[in-house]
Design an enzyme around this catalytic site. Sequence first.
Site, short mmCIF file in Angstrom:
data_model
loop_
_atom_site.label_atom_id
_atom_site.label_comp_id
_atom_site.label_asym_id
_atom_site.label_seq_id
_atom_site.Cartn_x
_atom_site.Cartn_y
_atom_site.Cartn_z
N LYS A 1 6.97 22.23 -15.76
CA LYS A 1 6.25 21.06 -15.25
C LYS A 1 5.99 21.19 -13.75
O LYS A 1 4.88 20.93 -13.27
CB LYS A 1 7.05 19.79 -15.55
CG LYS A 1 6.39 18.48 -15.09
CD LYS A 1 5.22 18.10 -15.96
CE LYS A 1 4.58 16.78 -15.55
NZ LYS A 1 5.26 15.59 -16.10
N ARG B 1 -3.42 21.11 -15.15
CA ARG B 1 -2.46 20.06 -15.49
C ARG B 1 -2.83 19.34 -16.78
O ARG B 1 -1.96 18.82 -17.48
CB ARG B 1 -2.30 19.06 -14.34
CG ARG B 1 -1.24 18.01 -14.63
CD ARG B 1 -0.82 17.22 -13.42
NE ARG B 1 0.19 16.24 -13.79
CZ ARG B 1 0.87 15.48 -12.94
NH1 ARG B 1 0.65 15.60 -11.63
NH2 ARG B 1 1.76 14.62 -13.35
N HIS C 1 -1.73 9.02 -28.08
CA HIS C 1 -2.03 7.74 -27.46
C HIS C 1 -2.81 6.84 -28.40
O HIS C 1 -2.63 5.61 -28.39
CB HIS C 1 -2.81 7.94 -26.16
CG HIS C 1 -1.98 8.51 -25.05
ND1 HIS C 1 -2.52 8.93 -23.85
CD2 HIS C 1 -0.64 8.71 -24.94
CE1 HIS C 1 -1.56 9.38 -23.07
NE2 HIS C 1 -0.42 9.25 -23.70
N HIS D 1 6.81 7.18 -27.80
CA HIS D 1 5.81 8.09 -27.24
C HIS D 1 5.99 9.50 -27.78
O HIS D 1 5.02 10.15 -28.20
CB HIS D 1 5.92 8.09 -25.72
CG HIS D 1 5.01 9.07 -25.05
ND1 HIS D 1 3.63 8.97 -25.10
CD2 HIS D 1 5.27 10.18 -24.31
CE1 HIS D 1 3.09 9.97 -24.44
NE2 HIS D 1 4.06 10.72 -23.94
N HIS E 1 -1.38 14.54 -26.77
CA HIS E 1 -1.33 13.20 -26.20
C HIS E 1 -2.57 12.35 -26.51
O HIS E 1 -2.46 11.14 -26.65
CB HIS E 1 -1.13 13.28 -24.68
CG HIS E 1 0.26 13.63 -24.28
ND1 HIS E 1 0.89 14.78 -24.69
CD2 HIS E 1 1.18 12.97 -23.52
CE1 HIS E 1 2.12 14.82 -24.17
NE2 HIS E 1 2.30 13.74 -23.47
N GLU F 1 -4.63 16.66 -11.76
CA GLU F 1 -5.18 16.94 -13.08
C GLU F 1 -6.68 17.24 -13.06
O GLU F 1 -7.46 16.66 -13.82
CB GLU F 1 -4.87 15.80 -14.05
CG GLU F 1 -4.93 16.20 -15.51
CD GLU F 1 -4.38 15.13 -16.43
OE1 GLU F 1 -5.17 14.55 -17.17
OE2 GLU F 1 -3.16 14.89 -16.39
N ARG G 1 0.81 -1.23 0.00
CA ARG G 1 0.00 0.00 0.00
C ARG G 1 0.84 1.28 0.00
O ARG G 1 0.37 2.34 0.39
CB ARG G 1 -0.99 0.00 1.18
CG ARG G 1 -1.99 -1.14 1.13
CD ARG G 1 -3.04 -1.01 2.21
NE ARG G 1 -4.02 -2.08 2.11
CZ ARG G 1 -3.94 -3.26 2.74
NH1 ARG G 1 -2.89 -3.50 3.52
NH2 ARG G 1 -4.88 -4.16 2.59
N GLU H 1 8.45 16.56 -26.13
CA GLU H 1 7.92 17.05 -24.85
C GLU H 1 8.52 18.42 -24.49
O GLU H 1 7.86 19.24 -23.86
CB GLU H 1 8.19 16.04 -23.74
CG GLU H 1 7.50 14.69 -23.91
CD GLU H 1 6.01 14.73 -23.58
OE1 GLU H 1 5.48 15.83 -23.29
OE2 GLU H 1 5.37 13.66 -23.61
N LYS I 1 2.82 10.91 -11.95
CA LYS I 1 1.93 10.05 -12.73
C LYS I 1 2.61 8.69 -12.92
O LYS I 1 3.71 8.62 -13.43
CB LYS I 1 1.63 10.66 -14.10
CG LYS I 1 0.51 11.69 -14.09
CD LYS I 1 0.16 12.06 -15.52
CE LYS I 1 -1.02 12.99 -15.59
NZ LYS I 1 -1.38 13.32 -17.00
N ASN J 1 -1.14 17.69 -21.63
CA ASN J 1 -1.46 16.59 -22.54
C ASN J 1 -1.63 17.05 -23.98
O ASN J 1 -2.23 16.32 -24.79
CB ASN J 1 -2.73 15.88 -22.06
CG ASN J 1 -2.52 15.14 -20.75
OD1 ASN J 1 -1.60 14.36 -20.62
ND2 ASN J 1 -3.37 15.42 -19.77
#
Length: 360
Positions: A226, A240, A251, A264, A247, A236, A120, A184, A142, A244
């Site tokens: 960032k 935030r 994706h 990527h 993205h 997000e 955990r 990026e 993330k 993306n």
Amino acid sequence: MRTLNVALGERSYPINIGSGLLGDPSLILPFLKTPRVAIVTNDVVGPLYLDSLQAALRECGVRVHAVTLPDGEEHKNWQTLNLIFDTLLAERCERSTTLLALGGGVVGDMTGFAAATYQRGVPFIQIPTTLLSQVDSSVGGKTAINHPLGKNMIGAFYQPRLVLADTGTLDTLPDRELAAGLAEVIKYGLIRDPGFFVWLEANIERLVAREPEALAFAIERSCVNKAEVVAADETEQGERALLNLGHTFGHAIETGMGYGAWLHGEAVAAGTMMAAELSCRLGWLPAAEVSRIEALHRRAGLPVQGPRLGAGRYLELMAHDKKVEAGRLRLILLRGIGQAVIHADATPEAIAAAIDARCA
């Protein structure tokens, strides 16, 4: 070495940027709960840096375990994640054991997700070795793995205790991987830092040539952007999401082509051009600025068109994106260079037209 701070209250942490940092274990030791770590790397990065990092830590009395994963986005899944858990359990690693992610974005994402879920939650440190991970994925917490239906759909927000970005590791980075990282870097100029975009237009060849001073500046400027966004919106809920840009389209490319076929950053570059195309068609972004964005990506060695999957397939894949809310796809678009916005009202027809215009 330059040090930045990600301001998240009690969970704040530093980003150390400089050359030769991997050889200085004193930068890591203060962030260990106990003198025991598990280093997670892959079969490309490991042969380059694992032995020296292990030796440096062991000389300081740290007990070290190592996990070597197969390299590549296609391995960012439950099966590979279990290799980390197998070692942690077999070695009876406790909740105070710190995980060290030594590698690029895939290693960082999976190590962070393992840290978030093992017993955990255990501490972890990011040691990014690619440009993309140094300027983006290692910062912000993330963590995720992929699913056949969508990229990064299973994960958690879980912050590291330290980001240690050794720019010397970029010397061994393949040209294609370096270019992927530049996608990026360009993104930060497009979404919120127009002055940085102008600097990139003047200096992109220096980055491609790996000039140390130019790379150090670009990495620091990217991390500053960032860190500011993450500090303002960690999970997000608003700003935030602007990170993306490109993205959602990207994706779809990665998933549709099969994980690993496109890097990527390559997919993000093509996706950014689709977002710019749609922004132009909505009357927000002048055609001249679209041309500037395209020219910079080309000079960086990045694709400016996506694969021809068919607009219908793109839309199908994009429907699985995390930014879908109440059945509406929220896209990150541009009202100008340095001015990104969240837009949820683009019609499927308009999106499809922009995709078709930007497919090879």
